[in-house]
Design a protein around this motif. Sequence first.
Motif, PDB file in Angstrom:
ATOM      1  N   ARG A 103       1.331  -6.484   3.126  1.00  0.00           N
ATOM      2  CA  ARG A 103       0.351  -7.285   2.486  1.00  0.00           C
ATOM      3  C   ARG A 103       0.951  -8.747   2.619  1.00  0.00           C
ATOM      4  N   ASP A 163       0.898  -1.277  -0.057  1.00  0.00           N
ATOM      5  CA  ASP A 163      -0.052   0.160  -0.012  1.00  0.00           C
ATOM      6  C   ASP A 163       0.889   1.196  -0.075  1.00  0.00           C
ATOM      7  N   ASP A 182      -5.800  -1.993   2.498  1.00  0.00           N
ATOM      8  CA  ASP A 182      -7.110  -1.328   2.529  1.00  0.00           C
ATOM      9  C   ASP A 182      -7.893  -1.886   0.935  1.00  0.00           C
ATOM     10  N   SER A 212      -9.655  -0.755  -1.692  1.00  0.00           N
ATOM     11  CA  SER A 212     -10.129   0.476  -2.505  1.00  0.00           C
ATOM     12  C   SER A 212     -10.433   0.196  -3.837  1.00  0.00           C
ATOM     13  N   ASP A 268      -4.194   4.363   2.417  1.00  0.00           N
ATOM     14  CA  ASP A 268      -2.931   3.577   2.247  1.00  0.00           C
ATOM     15  C   ASP A 268      -1.976   3.491   3.253  1.00  0.00           C
TER      16      ASP A 268
HETATM   17 MG    MG Z   1      -4.037   0.404  -0.894  1.00  0.00          MG
END
Ligand code: MG
Length: 330
Positions: A151, A33, A216, A218, A78
């Motif tokens: 991640r 992110d 996140d 998005s 982010d």
């Molecule tokens: Mg992101």
Amino acid sequence: MDLGELGEFGLINRIRKWTSTSNPGLLKGIGDDVAVIETGKKVWLVTTDLLIEDIHFDRRWGDPFHLGRKALFVNLSDIAAMGGTPKYFLISLGVPKNLPLPFISSFYRGLKSGAKRFGVDLIGGDTSLSKKIIINICLLGEGRKGSLLFRSGARVGDSLFVSGTLGDAALGLNILQKNEPQGIPKGLIKKHLSPSPRIQLGQAIARSHWATAMIDVSDGLLIDTSHLLEESGVGAQIWEDRIPLSKLFQRWVHSFSKDPYQFALSGGEDYELLFTAPPEMRKRVSYLARSLKIPITQIGEILPKKEGLTLVRKEGGKYSPSRLGFEHFK
Ligand code: MG
Ligand code: ADP
């Protein structure tokens, strides 16, 4: 091959292969992110996002004040996904010559109110003539090395959690696109025009040390889950009937789509946090949700990589989704 075949994420993967990095302070470059840069005990988090008129927003649907806030908030999301603290940002604008000054002043009032709410400072940018409005923000945040969530940390057996509810923003956008806001509750359109980043929640999850990976949402639940799975080298199943839907969403979605899950699975712009944690941490997750008064729902579990990403229907059937979510060029 053209970009239509490759898609946005295919292109980013190519770019990742074409480039290399040389500074030892870089803890994370392309692929998460935010980028993470080490300086002493602290780390800097850097992220950037682009909003283009008629691609990401339509001047007819929202006012410039909320556009300014949203431009900042999508970047803040982010930083939230990393568990960091946002600090400074630069904004570059491309604007048409005939754009009225009150549009820009209202846009900056929105930016300022968003910045004040999260304690971030505008420190510069760039301005240019453009046929359509182009907004690019580069945001810098701070974090501590041991308290960041990438991640890439999800493990087989982990539970998959998501904050808030999904699909509201995508349904709101669909309502605006169909020009039907009369009689429809403002709440549905609000989540599209005025999303809110989960900064406090992201920090609490990252500092708890029981979560293993975070991103996140998005571009859509499925596509963002697939990014987390790819970076972690695992697969997952998501239980469709566990996906958290707001009351307003459930009341109105059938007027706009035959498949109520379409917006929630691949609509995008939810700006909620998706994270993984070992199943024995479930009680701690519930405690955190209660103390911050933010709903957190377990929607699935992490499986070995060979299982890919599958969805389990309420009736029990399984399927692999063909369209994951929003992707530029596709
Ligand atoms: Mg992101
Ligand atoms: P997000 O949806 O969280 O903003 P993206 O999917 O846009 O993330 O980006 C994924 C990763 O690819 C990030 O590390 C981002 O910095 C990087 N990235 C995106 N576009 C480019 C580009 N044109 N050149 C280099 N890196 C890129």
